[in-house]
Design a protein around this motif. Structure first.
Motif, mmCIF file in Angstrom:
data_model
loop_
_atom_site.group_PDB
_atom_site.id
_atom_site.type_symbol
_atom_site.label_atom_id
_atom_site.label_comp_id
_atom_site.label_asym_id
_atom_site.label_seq_id
_atom_site.Cartn_x
_atom_site.Cartn_y
_atom_site.Cartn_z
ATOM 1 N N MET A 1 -41.996 -38.568 62.898
ATOM 2 C CA MET A 1 -42.022 -39.741 64.067
ATOM 3 C C MET A 1 -43.110 -39.141 65.336
ATOM 4 N N LYS A 2 -43.118 -37.733 65.819
ATOM 5 C CA LYS A 2 -43.806 -37.829 66.959
ATOM 6 C C LYS A 2 -44.827 -37.695 66.763
ATOM 7 N N LEU A 3 -45.482 -37.642 65.529
ATOM 8 C CA LEU A 3 -46.871 -37.410 65.388
ATOM 9 C C LEU A 3 -47.468 -39.387 65.505
ATOM 10 N N HIS A 4 -46.535 -39.914 64.451
ATOM 11 C CA HIS A 4 -46.668 -41.391 65.013
ATOM 12 C C HIS A 4 -46.695 -41.955 65.794
ATOM 13 N N LYS A 5 -45.988 -40.966 66.618
ATOM 14 C CA LYS A 5 -46.445 -41.831 68.335
ATOM 15 C C LYS A 5 -47.234 -41.288 69.436
ATOM 16 N N GLU A 6 -47.811 -40.076 69.150
ATOM 17 C CA GLU A 6 -49.062 -39.029 69.284
ATOM 18 C C GLU A 6 -50.210 -40.049 68.941
ATOM 19 N N ILE A 7 -50.253 -40.856 67.763
ATOM 20 C CA ILE A 7 -51.247 -41.382 67.235
ATOM 21 C C ILE A 7 -51.292 -42.330 67.690
ATOM 22 N N PHE A 8 -50.442 -43.382 67.737
ATOM 23 C CA PHE A 8 -50.128 -44.553 68.633
ATOM 24 C C PHE A 8 -50.628 -44.650 69.744
ATOM 25 N N ARG A 9 -50.428 -43.559 70.759
ATOM 26 C CA ARG A 9 -50.842 -43.407 71.929
ATOM 27 C C ARG A 9 -52.424 -43.024 71.937
ATOM 28 N N TYR A 10 -52.538 -42.659 70.960
ATOM 29 C CA TYR A 10 -53.427 -41.949 71.058
ATOM 30 C C TYR A 10 -55.080 -43.691 71.185
ATOM 31 N N LYS A 11 -55.000 -44.125 69.896
ATOM 32 C CA LYS A 11 -54.950 -45.508 69.342
ATOM 33 C C LYS A 11 -55.228 -46.437 71.358
ATOM 34 N N VAL A 12 -54.604 -46.503 71.934
ATOM 35 C CA VAL A 12 -54.091 -47.417 72.971
ATOM 36 C C VAL A 12 -55.041 -46.463 73.842
ATOM 37 N N ALA A 13 -55.292 -45.277 74.064
ATOM 38 C CA ALA A 13 -55.794 -44.388 74.880
ATOM 39 C C ALA A 13 -57.602 -45.060 74.491
ATOM 40 N N VAL A 14 -58.052 -45.372 73.647
ATOM 41 C CA VAL A 14 -59.156 -45.637 72.355
ATOM 42 C C VAL A 14 -59.468 -47.096 73.041
ATOM 43 N N GLY A 15 -58.604 -47.784 72.431
ATOM 44 C CA GLY A 15 -58.673 -48.914 73.086
ATOM 45 C C GLY A 15 -59.561 -49.616 75.083
ATOM 46 N N LEU A 16 -58.370 -48.102 75.367
ATOM 47 C CA LEU A 16 -58.377 -48.389 76.720
ATOM 48 C C LEU A 16 -59.693 -48.072 77.287
ATOM 49 N N VAL A 17 -60.468 -47.332 76.683
ATOM 50 C CA VAL A 17 -61.748 -46.965 76.966
ATOM 51 C C VAL A 17 -62.558 -47.973 76.733
ATOM 52 N N LEU A 18 -62.542 -48.267 75.005
ATOM 53 C CA LEU A 18 -63.445 -49.516 74.558
ATOM 54 C C LEU A 18 -63.183 -50.668 75.734
ATOM 55 N N LYS A 19 -62.115 -51.011 76.114
ATOM 56 C CA LYS A 19 -62.384 -51.848 77.344
ATOM 57 C C LYS A 19 -62.652 -51.808 79.063
ATOM 58 N N LYS A 20 -62.828 -50.602 78.922
ATOM 59 C CA LYS A 20 -63.193 -49.615 80.322
ATOM 60 C C LYS A 20 -65.026 -50.082 80.358
#
Length: 108
Positions: A1-20
């Motif tokens: 579960m922890k790994l899945h949360k970390e991956i999810f959060r990393y994907k969100v970070a990638v999305g934030l960079v794309l938007k920025k």
């Protein structure tokens, strides 16, 4: 579960960079729109592009990373430095701001 949360959060970070990156480019004095980017990538790379998906919870392929870096004339290592610099608070705020992300995150 922890790994899945970390991956999810990393994907969100990638999305934030794309938007920025996208909104950091001005077109006629206004931040570049998702539609503008979708159309321009489709025209320049002959590839269907969905900025909304890439900026919300991307599952970005290597091809898409290459295209976005080429399009914005940035190095891939610079892109990942930007991702690394996204703060925990920025990720939390992005998850909280979107019902879909909030619900998906709770399910993990």
């Amino acid at each position: 579960m922890k790994l899945h949360k970390e991956i999810f959060r990393y994907k969100v970070a990638v999305g934030l960079v794309l938007k920025k990156i996208r909104t950091g480019i001005l077109i006629d004095g206004k931040p570049m729109t998702q539609q503008y980017l979708n159309n321009d990538i489709s025209e320049k790379y002959n590839k269907s592009w969905n900025s909304a998906r890439e900026e919300t919870l991307p599952n970005t392929t290597l091809e898409n990373l290459y295209i976005i870096c080429d399009y914005f004339k940035i190095d891939i290592d610079y892109f990942f430095r930007l991702v690394k610099n996204i703060t925990k608070k920025e990720i939390d705020d992005a998850i909280s701001a979107k019902i879909r992300l909030k619900n998906l995150y709770k399910e993990i």
